[in-house]
Design an enzyme around this catalytic site. Structure first.
Site, mmCIF file in Angstrom:
data_model
loop_
_atom_site.group_PDB
_atom_site.id
_atom_site.type_symbol
_atom_site.label_atom_id
_atom_site.label_comp_id
_atom_site.label_asym_id
_atom_site.label_seq_id
_atom_site.Cartn_x
_atom_site.Cartn_y
_atom_site.Cartn_z
ATOM 1 N N ASN A 1 -0.289 18.245 11.287
ATOM 2 C CA ASN A 1 0.659 19.052 10.645
ATOM 3 C C ASN A 1 0.405 20.438 10.405
ATOM 4 O O ASN A 1 0.224 20.975 9.529
ATOM 5 C CB ASN A 1 1.214 18.447 9.349
ATOM 6 C CG ASN A 1 2.096 18.893 8.717
ATOM 7 O OD1 ASN A 1 3.198 19.681 9.490
ATOM 8 N ND2 ASN A 1 2.354 18.936 7.256
ATOM 9 N N SER A 47 3.845 13.374 2.299
ATOM 10 C CA SER A 47 5.070 12.887 1.325
ATOM 11 C C SER A 47 6.278 13.754 1.812
ATOM 12 O O SER A 47 7.366 13.016 2.175
ATOM 13 C CB SER A 47 4.851 13.356 0.042
ATOM 14 O OG SER A 47 3.566 12.779 -0.571
ATOM 15 N N THR A 48 6.229 14.887 2.251
ATOM 16 C CA THR A 48 7.289 15.739 2.820
ATOM 17 C C THR A 48 7.892 14.957 4.050
ATOM 18 O O THR A 48 9.166 14.905 4.247
ATOM 19 C CB THR A 48 6.975 17.346 2.948
ATOM 20 O OG1 THR A 48 6.503 17.446 2.015
ATOM 21 C CG2 THR A 48 8.136 17.811 3.769
ATOM 22 N N ARG A 56 3.680 11.597 -13.102
ATOM 23 C CA ARG A 56 4.028 13.094 -13.246
ATOM 24 C C ARG A 56 5.255 13.497 -13.963
ATOM 25 O O ARG A 56 6.309 12.265 -13.656
ATOM 26 C CB ARG A 56 3.432 13.655 -11.903
ATOM 27 C CG ARG A 56 2.061 13.626 -11.109
ATOM 28 C CD ARG A 56 2.057 14.272 -10.100
ATOM 29 N NE ARG A 56 0.715 14.140 -9.490
ATOM 30 C CZ ARG A 56 0.279 13.500 -8.173
ATOM 31 N NH1 ARG A 56 1.608 12.913 -7.656
ATOM 32 N NH2 ARG A 56 -0.912 13.152 -7.973
ATOM 33 N N ARG A 92 -9.672 16.159 -5.538
ATOM 34 C CA ARG A 92 -8.769 15.829 -4.454
ATOM 35 C C ARG A 92 -9.246 16.365 -3.217
ATOM 36 O O ARG A 92 -9.143 15.847 -1.948
ATOM 37 C CB ARG A 92 -7.252 16.190 -4.633
ATOM 38 C CG ARG A 92 -6.736 15.209 -5.700
ATOM 39 C CD ARG A 92 -5.228 15.521 -5.784
ATOM 40 N NE ARG A 92 -4.614 14.513 -6.713
ATOM 41 C CZ ARG A 92 -4.112 13.404 -6.546
ATOM 42 N NH1 ARG A 92 -4.301 12.917 -5.080
ATOM 43 N NH2 ARG A 92 -3.653 12.441 -7.353
ATOM 44 N N ARG A 94 1.723 23.140 -5.078
ATOM 45 C CA ARG A 94 2.170 22.096 -5.679
ATOM 46 C C ARG A 94 2.200 22.304 -7.195
ATOM 47 O O ARG A 94 3.413 21.816 -7.951
ATOM 48 C CB ARG A 94 1.758 20.906 -5.333
ATOM 49 C CG ARG A 94 2.455 19.641 -5.593
ATOM 50 C CD ARG A 94 1.885 18.396 -5.009
ATOM 51 N NE ARG A 94 0.533 17.844 -5.363
ATOM 52 C CZ ARG A 94 0.297 16.886 -4.803
ATOM 53 N NH1 ARG A 94 0.390 16.117 -3.996
ATOM 54 N NH2 ARG A 94 -1.182 16.448 -5.182
#
Length: 226
Positions: free
Chosen positions: A197, A43-44, A69, A173, A162
């Protein structure tokens, strides 16, 4: 009664294939389909890409049955809808793909994709493994990217930082992330590019590099159109 295939009818499956063929025949640009487990930095990286190239990429906003959220906005992050509404849209053949994740339904509508295409931008789809498999089974023409963290410990650290998951949700998750990475290790040909990453700057450079041809093609298209 029609035979069911993965939760919806063979007739529905066939109609969706026809709709996808029609969409691809009218599409100007190849969509970008990105997959990566929670905590991978996906997402970043995508937010950074869209911030640097707002005239070339735009999210195709997905529908979901989960609750938003605190930081999410309906119509910007997702279209948050009731399960009954989602199931009605399935019956109406309005989704390119749909899948279940953590007991919630997620789907990409033809309307969302067409909206981005009409804005002369490359649609960006953020999907899970089930969504990827669904599109691949339909021979949906796109560029497929997988973004992953170097290891599970990094994933867990990122998820905890997060602060949006309780312990049960976080464990679920993480388990899904491990299963996804193992699946991709066994099926790397599902993706055109796999980015590990380890470092955000390096990963972003890799992301831009693999999209350079798409950006160039769109620039040329816009120049000829102007």
């Amino acid at each position: 009664m029609t035979t069911l295939l993965n939760g919806f009818s063979v007739v529905g499956h066939t109609l969706r294939s026809i709709s996808i063929t029609r969409f691809m025949s009218s599409a100007t640009f190849r969509p970008l389909v990105v997959c990566g487990p929670s905590g991978s930095g996906k997402s970043t990286l995508l937010r950074r890409l869209l911030a640097e190239f707002p005239d070339y990429f735009r999210f195709s906003i997905s529908h979901t049955t989960r609750k938003p959220r605190s930081e999410e906005t309906d119509g910007k992050d997702y279209y948050f809808i009731e399960r009954k509404t989602f199931e009605k849209m399935i019956c109406e053949n309005r989704f390119v793909e749909f899948a279940t994740f953590s007991d919630h339904l997620y789907g990409t509508s033809f309307e969302s994709l067409s909206f981005v295409q009409k804005s002369n931008r490359i649609p960006v789809l953020d999907l899970d493994i089930n969504g990827i498999r669904s599109l691949k089974n339909q021979r949906f023409f796109a560029k497929y990217l997988f973004i992953r963290a170097p290891n599970v410990l990094t994933l867990e650290r990122n998820l905890r930082n997060r602060g949006s998951e309780d312990e049960t949700s976080l464990r679920k998750r993480l388990l899904q992330a491990v299963q996804d990475m193992e699946f991709v290790d066994k099926n790397p040909m599902l993706f055109d590019v796999i980015i590990i990453n380890k470092d955000l700057e390096e990963a972003y450079c890799q992301l831009k590099s693999c999209l350079s041809d798409d950006i160039k093609a769109l620039k040329e298209f816009l120049w000829k159109k102007s």
